[in-house]
Design an enzyme around this catalytic site. Structure first.
Site, PDB file in Angstrom:
ATOM      1  N   ASP A   1      41.718 -20.441 -18.344  1.00  0.00           N
ATOM      2  CA  ASP A   1      41.644 -21.477 -19.360  1.00  0.00           C
ATOM      3  C   ASP A   1      40.386 -21.205 -20.176  1.00  0.00           C
ATOM      4  O   ASP A   1      39.429 -20.604 -19.681  1.00  0.00           O
ATOM      5  CB  ASP A   1      41.573 -22.859 -18.704  1.00  0.00           C
ATOM      6  CG  ASP A   1      41.782 -23.984 -19.710  1.00  0.00           C
ATOM      7  OD1 ASP A   1      42.047 -23.677 -20.887  1.00  0.00           O
ATOM      8  OD2 ASP A   1      41.675 -25.149 -19.316  1.00  0.00           O
TER       9      ASP A   1
ATOM     10  N   THR B   1      38.329 -23.582 -21.799  1.00  0.00           N
ATOM     11  CA  THR B   1      37.280 -24.546 -21.511  1.00  0.00           C
ATOM     12  C   THR B   1      36.901 -24.501 -20.040  1.00  0.00           C
ATOM     13  O   THR B   1      37.744 -24.581 -19.161  1.00  0.00           O
ATOM     14  CB  THR B   1      37.734 -25.970 -21.878  1.00  0.00           C
ATOM     15  OG1 THR B   1      38.146 -25.977 -23.244  1.00  0.00           O
ATOM     16  CG2 THR B   1      36.611 -26.967 -21.679  1.00  0.00           C
TER      17      THR B   1
ATOM     18  N   ASP C   1      40.921 -26.475 -13.455  1.00  0.00           N
ATOM     19  CA  ASP C   1      40.050 -27.555 -12.998  1.00  0.00           C
ATOM     20  C   ASP C   1      40.739 -28.919 -13.015  1.00  0.00           C
ATOM     21  O   ASP C   1      40.175 -29.894 -12.533  1.00  0.00           O
ATOM     22  CB  ASP C   1      38.772 -27.625 -13.833  1.00  0.00           C
ATOM     23  CG  ASP C   1      39.059 -27.766 -15.328  1.00  0.00           C
ATOM     24  OD1 ASP C   1      40.246 -27.933 -15.692  1.00  0.00           O
ATOM     25  OD2 ASP C   1      38.112 -27.714 -16.126  1.00  0.00           O
TER      26      ASP C   1
END
Length: 806
Positions: free
Chosen positions: A306, A308, A539
């Site tokens: 990802d 971010t 996350d």
């Protein structure tokens, strides 16, 4: 009428101590029973109660009943092996558990009228939980009070915009507080909480696959069946040959053959290698929740990231303010600084405030940021009203600034508009005379180690796929900043559900934006169907199932609890740069366990060949158990322990078991044939001929005399076996380092002392005239030369396979 929970949970004082104790007794706590290691009882059972320990233990007892204590030495080594395994795993358990406890989250609860910070796992049903900005929501519940509470629900939904929640709203665990504060009653905790139900669903999938463990288990199955077949053959053949000497001789000779078939240290050293790698990684803030993951990352050839939190730090930074029209640049910067001088600043204003000083303007009114409005505003004495928000909301449809906003976004910038008005604000409604003053650009902070990490993976032939919920162009711009060549990014909303199409697109595309949680999982499946070993980082709760379906799931330490629970690896400080170290540890484990397995399997093959040859030729088994214990300790067990823990940078190649069998079985066969040749020649030329052995050479009892000629065949066979196995050790220890040369040198000296020292001669029953020594060494050197040729052939074959591996 209030519910029972509401009655028990006062909005001010919360639960009493007695009420908390009552819920703890009923098990209504926020504990889900997850752990990073086995219990002490499980550790002891796993290291003691094994099939091979049972075989060796039974043989140990039988040998002791014969009165030949020296031949029971292998039983002591068995106990030591188990003790080492238990000790190593217990020490690793303590470190891993301590690390997991250190990073356990806490929650703010109100009990007996006092606000307390307690471990999140100690939250109980009906607890009054207080939420503030930055907190994680630990349990499901209903808001009792809300003061501008906004929750980030990207972990659950994948949507990045925070959601406003007034009093009375139901909120779910796994979300986080972006702004505001509030209190709520916990109505679902532990396994009943939403986030843990998702984690439980994810845990239904298969645990991490380990090629090493699968290969070792396959070897153990093979060896078990070989023992089942070889044991009666060994007992029968030795009964025929030395049965006249009594059952004790049959037991001792039979035990020697079977002991050689048992890889007593292989499982131990495999487990120790995994454990110590896991402990080593804790020093780099990597928590290994499944030991095979250390190996697994070394096999990965595609990493899904990802943007971010992986390539970026997850925070934005102020870059520039571009005045529009006739706006004064200095006034623009002062206005931004004044807007950022707000105790309840959102992420955008906080980034601005970190870069610009406050001019000290006096604030008269504030409209806080709201994710639905997408703007905030403030009025100042003598400085009009200033508004900061999304350009698509604040700009008129026909405004030409929209084109500039689109271009800046394409280059990876986050853009907000600063506008001004002469009208004071009394409620959250935009004024009519709003005039654009500046385009404010912000950038996501690239992790300083992201480029080096990605370069490392590129050098190692690991492909990168960037999968994000953000704008594809923005994601591609970040990819370029970290040195990647992303090509044309794809908006995942345009993709079909056809698996074949998805596989084709994934082969030629690196960057995907607007990816839904369901698509992340589909991407993992498509890559695996294409033959890839996939690692995925994440996350959020919405990543949990994709992480679990990936071959290796990597969670960020600040991610959702459900994601951390199902991941094999947790980067406790959230730094993606740790993954190369994990990959290096995995390579070390794979390479070293392969070396160790070659040693053990070669010994097993040697014993099987010796058993078969002795049975066919009607010979006594060439060794007593004490002889094989000496060879195993000096050329296999002790060296294997150090080799299993040393550095190893060899790149991973598939075919772990195939390579072991291709080298170890022929090596063991060469050793077995060399042993039989040496035994027969030693008996005919120096000791007692094999046909006279049974009548003349009864195995010595403690204190009994024995014709030295009777021990010369076994002495010669032991010398030959030591030479061959020392050369196998030399071959497997390459490339040489100083500590490997020292290790082999020390083992060779100890072997020599066993023949030279009177105590060694007496204990092992050796007698080696110089003519016997030279003959046995010569046969051993022939075997060593054949081992060298075999190794070079296998090395060329493996090198050729490495060149054609993509």
């Amino acid at each position: 009428m209030t519910t029972t929970g509401e009655a028990l949970t006062d909005r001010v004082t919360g639960l009493t101590g007695d009420q908390v104790a009552e819920r703890v007794a009923r098990g209504q706590v926020n504990e889900v029973g997850e752990r990073t290691s086995r219990s002490i009882g499980e550790i002891v059972r796993a290291n003691v109660l094994t099939r091979f320990n049972a075989i060796l233990g039974a043989l140990f007892v039988l040998v002791l009943t014969t009165g030949s204590w020296a031949d029971g030495l292998f039983g002591i080594i068995l106990v030591v092996n188990s003790a080492i395994g238990i000790t190593q795993e217990y020490l690793a358990k303590r470190k891993l558990d301590r690390l997991a406890l250190l990073h356990a989250p806490t929650t703010r609860v109100v009990r007996d009228g006092q606000t307390l910070d307690v471990p999140t796992r100690e939250v109980v049903l009906d607890d009054l939980i207080e939420l503030r900005a930055g907190d994680e929501v630990p349990a499901d519940g209903v808001l009792l009070t809300s003061e501008g509470l906004e929750l980030g629900e990207a972990n659950l939904t994948g949507e990045s915009d925070p959601v406003h929640h007034p009093a009375g709203d139901e909120i779910l665990s796994g979300t986080s507080v972006v702004a505001g504060s509030g209190r709520y009653r916990a109505k679902a905790v532990g396994r009943d909480a939403y986030v843990n139900r998702i984690a439980a669903e994810a845990r239904k999938f298969t645990r991490t696959h380990s090629e090493i463990q699968a290969s070792v288990n396959t070897l153990l199955r093979y060896i078990t069946w070989i023992i089942v077949i070889a044991l009666p053959l060994q007992v029968w053949s030795q009964w025929k040959v030395v049965g006249e000497q009594g059952w004790q001789a049959v037991v001792i000779r039979s035990a020697a053959g079977v002991v050689g078939l048992v890889p007593e240290g292989l499982v131990l050293l495999t487990s120790v290698a995994f454990l110590l790698a896991a402990v080593q990684l804790t020093r780099d803030q990597v928590l290994v929740q499944q030991l095979p993951a250390v190996e697994g990352l070394a096999r990965v050839d595609v990493v899904c990231l990802d943007k971010t939190g992986t390539l970026t730090v997850g925070e934005i930074a102020f870059e520039d303010a571009r005045p529009t029209g006739d706006a004064d640049p200095e006034v623009v910067r002062c206005a931004l600084g004044a807007l950022a001088d707000d105790p309840n600043a959102n992420g955008t204003l906080a980034a601005v405030g970190a870069a610009l000083d406050s001019p000290g303007w006096q604030r008269t009114a504030t409209v806080p940021f709201n994710s639905q409005r997408k703007w905030s505003a403030a009025c100042f004495v003598d400085h009009d009203t200033w508004v900061l928000g999304a350009p698509e909301v604040l700009l008129a449809e026909q405004d030409t600034l929209r084109d500039e906003v689109v271009e800046l976004a394409r280059r990876g910038r986050r853009v907000v508009l600063l506008a001004r008005s002469t009208q004071p604000l009394t409620e959250p409604v935009l004024p009519d005379d709003l005039t654009p003053a500046a385009l404010v650009t912000l950038t996501e902070q690239i992790r300083p180690d992201a480029r080096a990490t990605l370069d490392y993976f590129a050098q190692e032939g690991v492909a990168i796929k960037i999968i994000s919920g953000d704008n594809p162009q923005t994601v591609a711009a970040v990819a370029r900043e970290v040195g990647l060549e992303p090509g044309d990014p794809i908006d995942a909303r345009t993709l079909t559900d056809d698996p074949d199409d998805l596989r084709d697109i994934l082969r030629r595309t690196m960057v995907f934006g607007r990816v839904s949680p369901e698509q992340k999982r589909a991407f993992v499946h498509a890559l695996q169907a294409d033959g890839h070993v996939v690692a995925m980082t994440g996350d959020g709760v919405n990543d949990a199932l994709a992480l679990k379906d990936a071959d290796i799931g990597v969670a960020m330490g600040n991610g959702a609890q459900a994601t951390r629970a199902v991941a094999e690896l947790v980067l406790l400080d959230g730094r993606f740069a740790h993954l190369p170290k994990v990959l290096a540890e995995g390579r070390r484990v794979i390479g070293n366990v392969e070396r160790v397995a070659n040693l053990f399997v070669a010994k097993n093959a040697m014993s099987l060949v010796a058993i078969l040859a002795a049975a066919l030729a009607a010979l006594p088994f060439p060794f007593l158990p004490r002889h094989l214990t000496l060879v195993s300790m000096l050329t296999i067990g002790t060296p294997a322990f150090f080799l299993a823990l040393g550095p190893n940078r060899q790149r991973y190649l598939p075919g772990f078991l195939r390579r072991i069998l291709r080298f170890a079985v022929p090596s063991g066969t060469i050793a077995g044939l060399a042993v039989i040749a040496s035994y027969v020649l030693s008996g005919r030329g120096h000791g007692v001929p094999p046909e006279e052995f049974s009548a003349r050479c009864e195995i010595a009892r403690p204190g009994a005399a024995l014709d030295l000629a009777c021990v010369q065949p076994s002495t010669g066979a032991t010398i030959t076996l030591l030479v061959v196995f020392f050369w196998i050790l030399v071959v497997l220890a390459r490339p040489f380092l100083w500590w490997k040369a020292l290790l082999i040198g020390v083992m060779a000296v100890l072997a020599l002392l066993a023949f030279v020292l009177p105590a060694g001669d007496a204990f092992f029953g050796f007698h080696a005239p110089w003519t016997l020594v030279w003959q046995s060494l010569a046969i051993g050197l022939v075997g060593a030369a054949l081992i060298e040729l075999l190794h070079r052939w296998a090395h060329r074959r493996d090198a050729g396979a490495a060149r054609v591996t993509p």
